[in-house]
Design a protein around this motif. Structure first.
Motif, PDB file in Angstrom:
ATOM      1  N   ASP A 101     -23.424 -29.086   1.454  1.00  0.00           N
ATOM      2  CA  ASP A 101     -22.345 -28.059   1.070  1.00  0.00           C
ATOM      3  C   ASP A 101     -21.279 -27.927   2.467  1.00  0.00           C
ATOM      4  OD1 ASP A 101     -23.731 -27.690  -1.320  1.00  0.00           O
ATOM      5  OD2 ASP A 101     -24.862 -25.953  -0.542  1.00  0.00           O
ATOM      6  N   ALA A 102     -21.836 -27.945   3.589  1.00  0.00           N
ATOM      7  CA  ALA A 102     -21.139 -27.890   4.515  1.00  0.00           C
ATOM      8  C   ALA A 102     -20.225 -29.515   4.543  1.00  0.00           C
ATOM      9  CB  ALA A 102     -21.452 -28.073   5.949  1.00  0.00           C
ATOM     10  N   GLU A 103     -20.666 -30.320   4.351  1.00  0.00           N
ATOM     11  CA  GLU A 103     -19.858 -31.739   4.247  1.00  0.00           C
ATOM     12  C   GLU A 103     -19.011 -31.645   3.286  1.00  0.00           C
ATOM     13  OE1 GLU A 103     -22.668 -35.347   6.174  1.00  0.00           O
ATOM     14  OE2 GLU A 103     -23.051 -34.811   3.872  1.00  0.00           O
ATOM     15  N   LEU A 104     -19.273 -31.070   1.959  1.00  0.00           N
ATOM     16  CA  LEU A 104     -18.429 -30.966   0.924  1.00  0.00           C
ATOM     17  C   LEU A 104     -17.093 -30.252   1.352  1.00  0.00           C
ATOM     18  CD1 LEU A 104     -17.786 -31.164  -2.072  1.00  0.00           C
ATOM     19  CD2 LEU A 104     -19.195 -28.911  -2.589  1.00  0.00           C
ATOM     20  N   ALA A 105     -17.346 -29.074   1.924  1.00  0.00           N
ATOM     21  CA  ALA A 105     -16.067 -28.339   2.342  1.00  0.00           C
ATOM     22  C   ALA A 105     -15.262 -28.899   3.530  1.00  0.00           C
ATOM     23  CB  ALA A 105     -16.837 -26.854   2.994  1.00  0.00           C
ATOM     24  N   LEU A 106     -15.988 -29.537   4.659  1.00  0.00           N
ATOM     25  CA  LEU A 106     -15.392 -30.214   5.504  1.00  0.00           C
ATOM     26  C   LEU A 106     -14.426 -31.353   4.898  1.00  0.00           C
ATOM     27  CD1 LEU A 106     -18.152 -30.311   8.252  1.00  0.00           C
ATOM     28  CD2 LEU A 106     -15.973 -29.064   8.320  1.00  0.00           C
ATOM     29  N   ALA A 107     -15.046 -32.072   3.979  1.00  0.00           N
ATOM     30  CA  ALA A 107     -14.262 -33.087   3.098  1.00  0.00           C
ATOM     31  C   ALA A 107     -13.125 -32.686   2.724  1.00  0.00           C
ATOM     32  CB  ALA A 107     -15.380 -34.012   2.457  1.00  0.00           C
ATOM     33  N   ALA A 108     -13.009 -31.655   2.269  1.00  0.00           N
ATOM     34  CA  ALA A 108     -11.922 -30.878   1.509  1.00  0.00           C
ATOM     35  C   ALA A 108     -10.888 -30.341   2.398  1.00  0.00           C
ATOM     36  CB  ALA A 108     -12.302 -29.834   0.485  1.00  0.00           C
ATOM     37  N   GLY A 109     -11.149 -30.338   3.638  1.00  0.00           N
ATOM     38  CA  GLY A 109     -10.382 -29.942   4.657  1.00  0.00           C
ATOM     39  C   GLY A 109     -10.561 -28.343   5.335  1.00  0.00           C
ATOM     40  N   LEU A 110     -11.643 -27.928   4.855  1.00  0.00           N
ATOM     41  CA  LEU A 110     -11.928 -26.324   5.141  1.00  0.00           C
ATOM     42  C   LEU A 110     -12.810 -26.391   6.506  1.00  0.00           C
ATOM     43  CD1 LEU A 110     -13.221 -25.088   1.515  1.00  0.00           C
ATOM     44  CD2 LEU A 110     -10.692 -25.124   2.638  1.00  0.00           C
ATOM     45  N   HIS A 111     -12.491 -25.258   7.154  1.00  0.00           N
ATOM     46  CA  HIS A 111     -13.228 -24.970   8.221  1.00  0.00           C
ATOM     47  C   HIS A 111     -14.577 -24.510   7.463  1.00  0.00           C
ATOM     48  CE1 HIS A 111      -9.899 -25.344  11.126  1.00  0.00           C
ATOM     49  NE2 HIS A 111      -9.325 -24.863   9.995  1.00  0.00           N
ATOM     50  N   VAL A 112     -15.740 -24.358   8.450  1.00  0.00           N
ATOM     51  CA  VAL A 112     -16.953 -23.838   8.049  1.00  0.00           C
ATOM     52  C   VAL A 112     -17.950 -23.010   8.836  1.00  0.00           C
ATOM     53  CG1 VAL A 112     -19.339 -24.799   7.262  1.00  0.00           C
ATOM     54  CG2 VAL A 112     -17.505 -26.058   6.348  1.00  0.00           C
ATOM     55  N   LEU A 113     -18.251 -21.924   8.481  1.00  0.00           N
ATOM     56  CA  LEU A 113     -19.179 -20.963   8.921  1.00  0.00           C
ATOM     57  C   LEU A 113     -20.420 -21.058   8.009  1.00  0.00           C
ATOM     58  CD1 LEU A 113     -19.985 -18.580  10.692  1.00  0.00           C
ATOM     59  CD2 LEU A 113     -18.973 -17.114   8.949  1.00  0.00           C
ATOM     60  N   VAL A 114     -21.503 -21.772   8.721  1.00  0.00           N
ATOM     61  CA  VAL A 114     -22.676 -22.052   7.919  1.00  0.00           C
ATOM     62  C   VAL A 114     -23.908 -20.979   8.313  1.00  0.00           C
ATOM     63  CG1 VAL A 114     -23.325 -23.662   9.564  1.00  0.00           C
ATOM     64  CG2 VAL A 114     -24.418 -23.763   7.253  1.00  0.00           C
ATOM     65  N   GLU A 115     -24.477 -20.519   7.254  1.00  0.00           N
ATOM     66  CA  GLU A 115     -25.709 -19.618   7.486  1.00  0.00           C
ATOM     67  C   GLU A 115     -26.707 -20.353   8.622  1.00  0.00           C
ATOM     68  OE1 GLU A 115     -27.129 -16.957   7.630  1.00  0.00           O
ATOM     69  OE2 GLU A 115     -25.241 -15.697   7.186  1.00  0.00           O
ATOM     70  N   LYS A 116     -27.276 -19.395   9.152  1.00  0.00           N
ATOM     71  CA  LYS A 116     -28.404 -19.983  10.101  1.00  0.00           C
ATOM     72  C   LYS A 116     -29.778 -20.171   9.190  1.00  0.00           C
ATOM     73  CE  LYS A 116     -30.736 -16.236   9.582  1.00  0.00           C
ATOM     74  NZ  LYS A 116     -31.716 -16.230   8.595  1.00  0.00           N
ATOM     75  N   PRO A 117     -30.476 -21.280   9.559  1.00  0.00           N
ATOM     76  CA  PRO A 117     -30.399 -22.294  10.608  1.00  0.00           C
ATOM     77  C   PRO A 117     -29.148 -23.046  10.260  1.00  0.00           C
ATOM     78  CG  PRO A 117     -32.128 -22.772   9.242  1.00  0.00           C
ATOM     79  CD  PRO A 117     -31.740 -21.447   8.741  1.00  0.00           C
ATOM     80  N   ILE A 118     -28.685 -23.586  11.141  1.00  0.00           N
ATOM     81  CA  ILE A 118     -27.465 -25.024  10.791  1.00  0.00           C
ATOM     82  C   ILE A 118     -28.098 -25.929   9.927  1.00  0.00           C
ATOM     83  CG2 ILE A 118     -28.189 -26.091  12.905  1.00  0.00           C
ATOM     84  CD1 ILE A 118     -25.305 -26.969  13.124  1.00  0.00           C
ATOM     85  N   ALA A 119     -29.221 -26.078   9.972  1.00  0.00           N
ATOM     86  CA  ALA A 119     -29.832 -27.213   9.033  1.00  0.00           C
ATOM     87  C   ALA A 119     -31.494 -27.299   9.181  1.00  0.00           C
ATOM     88  CB  ALA A 119     -29.447 -28.661   9.429  1.00  0.00           C
ATOM     89  N   ALA A 129     -18.044 -32.392  11.094  1.00  0.00           N
ATOM     90  CA  ALA A 129     -16.830 -31.363  11.765  1.00  0.00           C
ATOM     91  C   ALA A 129     -15.826 -32.069  12.589  1.00  0.00           C
ATOM     92  CB  ALA A 129     -17.492 -30.345  12.125  1.00  0.00           C
ATOM     93  N   ALA A 130     -16.334 -32.646  13.355  1.00  0.00           N
ATOM     94  CA  ALA A 130     -15.405 -33.686  14.605  1.00  0.00           C
ATOM     95  C   ALA A 130     -14.719 -34.469  13.857  1.00  0.00           C
ATOM     96  CB  ALA A 130     -16.412 -34.043  15.596  1.00  0.00           C
ATOM     97  N   ALA A 131     -15.074 -35.549  12.842  1.00  0.00           N
ATOM     98  CA  ALA A 131     -14.329 -35.987  12.367  1.00  0.00           C
ATOM     99  C   ALA A 131     -13.217 -35.557  11.415  1.00  0.00           C
ATOM    100  CB  ALA A 131     -15.351 -37.154  11.401  1.00  0.00           C
ATOM    101  N   ALA A 132     -13.509 -34.415  10.941  1.00  0.00           N
ATOM    102  CA  ALA A 132     -12.656 -33.979   9.825  1.00  0.00           C
ATOM    103  C   ALA A 132     -11.559 -32.947  10.778  1.00  0.00           C
ATOM    104  CB  ALA A 132     -12.994 -32.747   9.131  1.00  0.00           C
ATOM    105  N   GLY A 133     -12.195 -32.839  11.998  1.00  0.00           N
ATOM    106  CA  GLY A 133     -10.935 -31.679  12.952  1.00  0.00           C
ATOM    107  C   GLY A 133     -11.321 -30.432  12.548  1.00  0.00           C
TER     108      GLY A 133
END
Length: 319
Positions: free
Chosen positions: A73-91, A104-108
């Motif tokens: 879900d984080a990758e989906l949002a990042l690929a769409a150009g969104l910044h992400v606040l992901v609930e803990k645990p990160i994964a 996130a780094a690749a998407a800036g």
């Protein structure tokens, strides 16, 4: 934008409403998203995450899905150009955490972990006491969270949750352990026989070797029958001790400075402060507190504790 409309999403939505932050709500069940949007005054509701992240009104996504969904879900949002606040645990695994950081780094884009304990005013006060030297040289930290709670749903599946009490609510206390005492080098953890059904352990006791000989102890339990909720933390130094209520309502300090009691009544759970920092990071591009790298370090300690339980011996924390 909220991806997921479960219990923790309600905490984020309530904080956003208090701050006047506009919301979009998304769930994989359209009816649930619409009901959530009505309750919290969200501007729109979506029955799929794919449609939600394409909405031009969204600048950031708050991922509030089960642990095993965080990466996708984080990758989906990042690929769409969104910044992400992901609930803990990160994964649930370090490999997945690393893939999220790389995405996130690749998407800036900003990647922040929703570690609200980092932003609780009471715990920020404890951090300030430690950082200022008010307590003297640190000696030991005790973090205790004991309660009795039956869980249901995805937390009963080991593959989905990635563990039990420690990787879920207990990771908050892991964060405070390393924030106040420094990065643990080695941990020794044991788990008692279970009382309640979870995908992993319902209780764990962890002893941590911290820098400069400081000792950390964390006891986290959801299986303490007869204890509805008992949570506290102490940090002891050569010049004093502070005693904090883990619900964020007060901190008592005793030592060379005398006895001082600080009460906290606003944003005691830190969700408003966390959303403010996320918004500022989006606006400025500045790396926020409780970023993805910090969430990865929290996870590394949790996973080291699980390895220790399985091996029944101390283990080093993986970097």
């Amino acid at each position: 934008m909220l991806l997921g409309c479960g219990w923790i999403a309600r905490r984020h939505a309530a904080a956003a409403r208090r701050l006047g932050v506009p919301l979009l709500a998304a769930s994989r069940a359209a009816a649930r998203a619409r009901a959530f949007a009505r309750e919290f005054g969200a501007a729109d509701a979506f029955g799929s995450y794919e449609a939600a992240v394409r909405d031009p009104r969204a600048a950031g996504a708050i991922v509030c899905t089960p642990h095993d969904r965080h990466l996708a879900d984080a990758e989906l949002a990042l690929a769409a150009g969104l910044h992400v606040l992901v609930e803990k645990p990160i994964a649930p695994t370090l490999d997945q955490a690393d893939r999220m950081l790389a995405a996130a780094a690749a998407a800036g884009r900003i990647l922040m972990v929703a570690e609200n304990f980092h932003f609780m005013p009471a715990f920020r006060h404890v951090h300030a006491l430690v950082a200022s030297g008010t307590l003297g040289r640190l000696r030991e930290l005790h973090l205790v969270a004991r309660a009795f709670r039956e869980h249901g749903g995805w937390r009963l599946a080991a593959d989905t949750a990635g563990g039990g009490a420690l990787i879920d609510g207990g990771i908050h206390h892991v964060h405070n352990l390393r924030r106040w005492g420094g990065e643990p080098r080695r941990v020794f953890a044991l788990s008692p026989p279970p009382t309640v059904r979870l995908g992993g352990e319902d209780a764990i006791d962890l002893l941590a070797e911290l820098p400069d000989g400081v000792v950390g102890f964390l006891a986290n339990s959801l299986g303490a029958r007869g204890i509805p909720r008992f949570q506290w933390s102490t940090v002891t130094g050569t010049d004093g001790t502070c005693f904090a209520d883990n619900r964020g309502r007060w901190v008592l300090t005793r030592g060379a400075v005398g006895t001082r009691l600080r009460l906290f009544v606003r944003d005691t759970r830190g969700h408003e402060g966390m959303l403010r920092v996320f918004g500022e990071a989006i606006a400025t591009g500045k790396t926020p507190e409780s970023d993805g790298a910090s969430g990865r370090r929290d996870l590394a300690i949790v996973l080291a504790a699980y390895r220790s339980v399985a091996a029944r011996r101390p283990v080093d924390v993986e970097c």
